[in-house]
Design a protein around this motif. Sequence first.
Motif, PDB file in Angstrom:
ATOM      1  N   LEU A   1      43.846  46.495  38.848  1.00  0.00           N
ATOM      2  CA  LEU A   1      42.520  46.211  39.380  1.00  0.00           C
ATOM      3  C   LEU A   1      42.487  44.848  40.064  1.00  0.00           C
ATOM      4  CD1 LEU A   1      40.216  47.490  36.465  1.00  0.00           C
ATOM      5  CD2 LEU A   1      40.356  48.445  38.769  1.00  0.00           C
ATOM      6  N   LEU A   2      43.067  43.841  39.428  1.00  0.00           N
ATOM      7  CA  LEU A   2      43.016  42.490  39.985  1.00  0.00           C
ATOM      8  C   LEU A   2      43.821  42.368  41.272  1.00  0.00           C
ATOM      9  CD1 LEU A   2      43.175  40.060  36.918  1.00  0.00           C
ATOM     10  CD2 LEU A   2      41.403  40.178  38.666  1.00  0.00           C
ATOM     11  N   PHE A   3      45.043  42.872  41.266  1.00  0.00           N
ATOM     12  CA  PHE A   3      45.851  42.789  42.479  1.00  0.00           C
ATOM     13  C   PHE A   3      45.267  43.668  43.584  1.00  0.00           C
ATOM     14  CE2 PHE A   3      49.507  41.123  39.890  1.00  0.00           C
ATOM     15  CZ  PHE A   3      49.680  39.961  40.628  1.00  0.00           C
ATOM     16  N   GLY A   4      44.688  44.810  43.217  1.00  0.00           N
ATOM     17  CA  GLY A   4      44.017  45.632  44.216  1.00  0.00           C
ATOM     18  C   GLY A   4      42.832  44.918  44.825  1.00  0.00           C
ATOM     19  N   ALA A   5      42.031  44.253  43.983  1.00  0.00           N
ATOM     20  CA  ALA A   5      40.867  43.519  44.480  1.00  0.00           C
ATOM     21  C   ALA A   5      41.283  42.372  45.386  1.00  0.00           C
ATOM     22  CB  ALA A   5      40.045  43.000  43.301  1.00  0.00           C
ATOM     23  N   PHE A   6      42.301  41.622  44.970  1.00  0.00           N
ATOM     24  CA  PHE A   6      42.743  40.484  45.790  1.00  0.00           C
ATOM     25  C   PHE A   6      43.315  40.959  47.120  1.00  0.00           C
ATOM     26  CE2 PHE A   6      46.050  37.689  47.368  1.00  0.00           C
ATOM     27  CZ  PHE A   6      45.375  36.480  47.440  1.00  0.00           C
ATOM     28  N   THR A   7      44.166  41.970  47.080  1.00  0.00           N
ATOM     29  CA  THR A   7      44.793  42.454  48.307  1.00  0.00           C
ATOM     30  C   THR A   7      43.766  43.027  49.263  1.00  0.00           C
ATOM     31  OG1 THR A   7      46.796  42.974  47.045  1.00  0.00           O
ATOM     32  CG2 THR A   7      46.593  43.952  49.237  1.00  0.00           C
ATOM     33  N   ALA A   8      42.790  43.762  48.743  1.00  0.00           N
ATOM     34  CA  ALA A   8      41.747  44.322  49.598  1.00  0.00           C
ATOM     35  C   ALA A   8      40.989  43.214  50.319  1.00  0.00           C
ATOM     36  CB  ALA A   8      40.785  45.167  48.768  1.00  0.00           C
ATOM     37  N   ALA A   9      40.617  42.164  49.583  1.00  0.00           N
ATOM     38  CA  ALA A   9      39.881  41.064  50.198  1.00  0.00           C
ATOM     39  C   ALA A   9      40.743  40.313  51.202  1.00  0.00           C
ATOM     40  CB  ALA A   9      39.376  40.112  49.111  1.00  0.00           C
ATOM     41  N   ALA A  10      42.019  40.078  50.848  1.00  0.00           N
ATOM     42  CA  ALA A  10      42.898  39.320  51.742  1.00  0.00           C
ATOM     43  C   ALA A  10      43.177  40.081  53.032  1.00  0.00           C
ATOM     44  CB  ALA A  10      44.212  38.994  51.018  1.00  0.00           C
ATOM     45  N   VAL A  11      43.479  41.374  52.927  1.00  0.00           N
ATOM     46  CA  VAL A  11      43.773  42.173  54.116  1.00  0.00           C
ATOM     47  C   VAL A  11      42.515  42.357  54.968  1.00  0.00           C
ATOM     48  CG1 VAL A  11      44.518  44.446  54.926  1.00  0.00           C
ATOM     49  CG2 VAL A  11      45.721  43.348  53.029  1.00  0.00           C
TER      50      VAL A  11
ATOM     51  N   PHE B   1      36.911  38.093  47.093  1.00  0.00           N
ATOM     52  CA  PHE B   1      37.551  38.131  45.779  1.00  0.00           C
ATOM     53  C   PHE B   1      37.120  36.921  44.967  1.00  0.00           C
ATOM     54  CE2 PHE B   1      41.013  36.872  42.917  1.00  0.00           C
ATOM     55  CZ  PHE B   1      41.187  38.030  42.190  1.00  0.00           C
ATOM     56  N   VAL B   2      36.834  37.161  43.692  1.00  0.00           N
ATOM     57  CA  VAL B   2      36.515  36.102  42.739  1.00  0.00           C
ATOM     58  C   VAL B   2      37.519  36.196  41.599  1.00  0.00           C
ATOM     59  CG1 VAL B   2      34.778  35.141  41.183  1.00  0.00           C
ATOM     60  CG2 VAL B   2      34.076  36.214  43.334  1.00  0.00           C
ATOM     61  N   ALA B   3      38.069  35.073  41.188  1.00  0.00           N
ATOM     62  CA  ALA B   3      39.083  35.069  40.136  1.00  0.00           C
ATOM     63  C   ALA B   3      38.559  35.776  38.883  1.00  0.00           C
ATOM     64  CB  ALA B   3      39.479  33.629  39.800  1.00  0.00           C
ATOM     65  N   ASP B   4      39.412  36.587  38.277  1.00  0.00           N
ATOM     66  CA  ASP B   4      39.110  37.312  37.034  1.00  0.00           C
ATOM     67  C   ASP B   4      37.945  38.283  37.200  1.00  0.00           C
ATOM     68  OD1 ASP B   4      41.012  35.515  36.160  1.00  0.00           O
ATOM     69  OD2 ASP B   4      39.604  34.263  35.059  1.00  0.00           O
ATOM     70  N   MET B   5      37.732  38.788  38.406  1.00  0.00           N
ATOM     71  CA  MET B   5      36.553  39.610  38.638  1.00  0.00           C
ATOM     72  C   MET B   5      36.644  41.001  38.008  1.00  0.00           C
ATOM     73  SD  MET B   5      36.865  40.515  42.733  1.00  0.00           S
ATOM     74  CE  MET B   5      35.107  40.807  42.821  1.00  0.00           C
ATOM     75  N   SER B   6      37.793  41.395  37.526  1.00  0.00           N
ATOM     76  CA  SER B   6      37.896  42.687  36.840  1.00  0.00           C
ATOM     77  C   SER B   6      37.163  42.676  35.502  1.00  0.00           C
ATOM     78  CB  SER B   6      39.358  43.069  36.629  1.00  0.00           C
ATOM     79  OG  SER B   6      40.022  42.064  35.895  1.00  0.00           O
ATOM     80  N   SER B   7      37.047  41.491  34.887  1.00  0.00           N
ATOM     81  CA  SER B   7      36.246  41.321  33.661  1.00  0.00           C
ATOM     82  C   SER B   7      36.564  42.359  32.589  1.00  0.00           C
ATOM     83  CB  SER B   7      34.749  41.359  33.994  1.00  0.00           C
ATOM     84  OG  SER B   7      34.410  40.352  34.911  1.00  0.00           O
ATOM     85  N   ASP B   8      37.856  42.594  32.356  1.00  0.00           N
ATOM     86  CA  ASP B   8      38.318  43.484  31.285  1.00  0.00           C
ATOM     87  C   ASP B   8      37.978  44.951  31.516  1.00  0.00           C
ATOM     88  OD1 ASP B   8      39.351  41.296  29.842  1.00  0.00           O
ATOM     89  OD2 ASP B   8      37.428  40.943  28.893  1.00  0.00           O
ATOM     90  N   ARG B   9      37.660  45.320  32.744  1.00  0.00           N
ATOM     91  CA  ARG B   9      37.383  46.729  33.020  1.00  0.00           C
ATOM     92  C   ARG B   9      38.613  47.608  32.796  1.00  0.00           C
ATOM     93  NH1 ARG B   9      34.023  43.999  36.506  1.00  0.00           N
ATOM     94  NH2 ARG B   9      31.905  44.823  36.783  1.00  0.00           N
TER      95      ARG B   9
ATOM     96  N   ILE C   1      48.843  39.287  32.395  1.00  0.00           N
ATOM     97  CA  ILE C   1      48.861  37.825  32.418  1.00  0.00           C
ATOM     98  C   ILE C   1      49.286  37.314  33.791  1.00  0.00           C
ATOM     99  CG2 ILE C   1      49.987  35.778  31.455  1.00  0.00           C
ATOM    100  CD1 ILE C   1      50.174  37.322  28.794  1.00  0.00           C
ATOM    101  N   VAL C   2      50.293  37.969  34.370  1.00  0.00           N
ATOM    102  CA  VAL C   2      50.730  37.591  35.719  1.00  0.00           C
ATOM    103  C   VAL C   2      49.598  37.758  36.726  1.00  0.00           C
ATOM    104  CG1 VAL C   2      52.249  38.278  37.617  1.00  0.00           C
ATOM    105  CG2 VAL C   2      53.176  38.026  35.318  1.00  0.00           C
ATOM    106  N   ALA C   3      48.830  38.846  36.591  1.00  0.00           N
ATOM    107  CA  ALA C   3      47.724  39.083  37.522  1.00  0.00           C
ATOM    108  C   ALA C   3      46.643  38.018  37.386  1.00  0.00           C
ATOM    109  CB  ALA C   3      47.131  40.471  37.282  1.00  0.00           C
ATOM    110  N   LEU C   4      46.308  37.645  36.148  1.00  0.00           N
ATOM    111  CA  LEU C   4      45.270  36.634  35.938  1.00  0.00           C
ATOM    112  C   LEU C   4      45.639  35.307  36.572  1.00  0.00           C
ATOM    113  CD1 LEU C   4      44.254  37.335  32.230  1.00  0.00           C
ATOM    114  CD2 LEU C   4      42.776  37.530  34.225  1.00  0.00           C
TER     115      LEU C   4
ATOM    116  N   PRO D   1      35.134  51.495  40.053  1.00  0.00           N
ATOM    117  CA  PRO D   1      36.358  50.887  39.487  1.00  0.00           C
ATOM    118  C   PRO D   1      36.756  51.490  38.145  1.00  0.00           C
ATOM    119  CG  PRO D   1      34.823  49.199  40.249  1.00  0.00           C
ATOM    120  CD  PRO D   1      34.084  50.493  40.277  1.00  0.00           C
ATOM    121  N   LEU D   2      35.768  51.762  37.283  1.00  0.00           N
ATOM    122  CA  LEU D   2      36.074  52.323  35.974  1.00  0.00           C
ATOM    123  C   LEU D   2      36.624  53.735  36.079  1.00  0.00           C
ATOM    124  CD1 LEU D   2      32.946  51.074  33.979  1.00  0.00           C
ATOM    125  CD2 LEU D   2      35.311  50.387  33.585  1.00  0.00           C
ATOM    126  N   VAL D   3      36.009  54.554  36.933  1.00  0.00           N
ATOM    127  CA  VAL D   3      36.454  55.939  37.084  1.00  0.00           C
ATOM    128  C   VAL D   3      37.862  55.997  37.666  1.00  0.00           C
ATOM    129  CG1 VAL D   3      36.046  58.079  38.366  1.00  0.00           C
ATOM    130  CG2 VAL D   3      34.147  56.934  37.218  1.00  0.00           C
TER     131      VAL D   3
END
Length: 288
Positions: free
Chosen positions: A45-55, A205-213, A100-103, A20-22
Motif C-alpha cells: 500500500l505504501l509503495f503503491g501510494a508513493f509511486t502513484a503520487a510520484a509518477v 503522498f503523505v508519509a505513513d498514509m496507509s495507517s495500518d490498513r 519497516i522498509v516501506a515506512l 484500498p481495503l478491498v
Amino acid sequence: MIGNILSLGFCAQIVVIAVPLVLAALGGAICERSGVIDLALEAKLLFGAFTAAAVSHATGSAYLGVAGALAAGAAVSAVQVYCALWLEADQVIVGIALNIVALSGTRFLLQVIYHEGANSPGCPGFGDAVATNPLIWLGALAALCLPFAVRRTRWGLRLRAAGDRPDALAAVGASPRRARLLAGLVGGALAGAGGAQLSLSVGGFVADMSSDRGYIALAMIILAGWRPALAALAALGMAATYALSVQFQMAGSDLVREAAPLSPYVLTLIVLVVFKGGGNPPASLGRL
C-alpha cells in the motif's frame, strides 16, 4: 448526524474509503491461498501510494500514476516471494521487514526526490469522485471476477493446489513456486492499486498514509476464511466503520471525537475474537 449517515454522500464516502481495503484484502487473499503468508500488505500500500503520487506528479497523468502503483505493488511481491521461496527465509520476518522498509524508505525517497520529510508535491488525482474514478471500478471488477477465477479457472486451480497440495501440483508437472509467484504478482498489483487510491484521492503522498490498513486487510482475510469474496465484503464493512468514525469526529462530543479514530481497530479485534475466522487456512500456508 442521522441525516448525514443516510445520505448518498455518506455512501459515496464509504466506497472511496473501501477501495484500498478491498484491493488489499483481495490481493492478500489470493497470495495466502497460494501458500505465502502476506504480512507485507502495508508495504505494498505504501509503495503503491508513493509511486502513484510520484509518477502522477512527474507525468501530469493520474492514470500513469495508477500504472506505476500496479508495478510497485507487483515489485514488492516479487521481492517477498523470492525471499520466501527461493532464499527460504522466514515468511513472517520477510513481511515485517518489508513493512519497516516501506515506512522508512518512502520517507527517505521523499527527502531525496522532493527534499521534504513528510509530504510529496501536489499531483493530479481523482479526488472524491466515484463514477469517474477508475480505481473504484477496478475494485468492483476484481471483487466480482477474482473469486470466480480462483474457483473456476486453470490459474485458480493451480493457485489453490499450491496452497493446499503443492506436492500434487508438482506431481502433474506444474511448479508450485511459479504458481505462488504469479499469485503474488497479481495480489501485489492489486494492493499497489489500493495504495494509489490513498494518494490520488487527496492529490499527493503523505508519509505513513496507509495507517495500518494493510494489517486490517489481513485481519479481514482471516475473518473471511481466506475466501476473496468474503474478504472484500468484510473490508467494505470495515470501510463503513471508518466513515462512521469520521462522522463522529465531526459531530460528537470532545470525548467521542478523541475515541472515534480508534473504533476501526477496536472493532477489528472484537470481530476476530468473537468469530475467530470463518474457515481453515491453506494447508501449506507458510511452508515451502
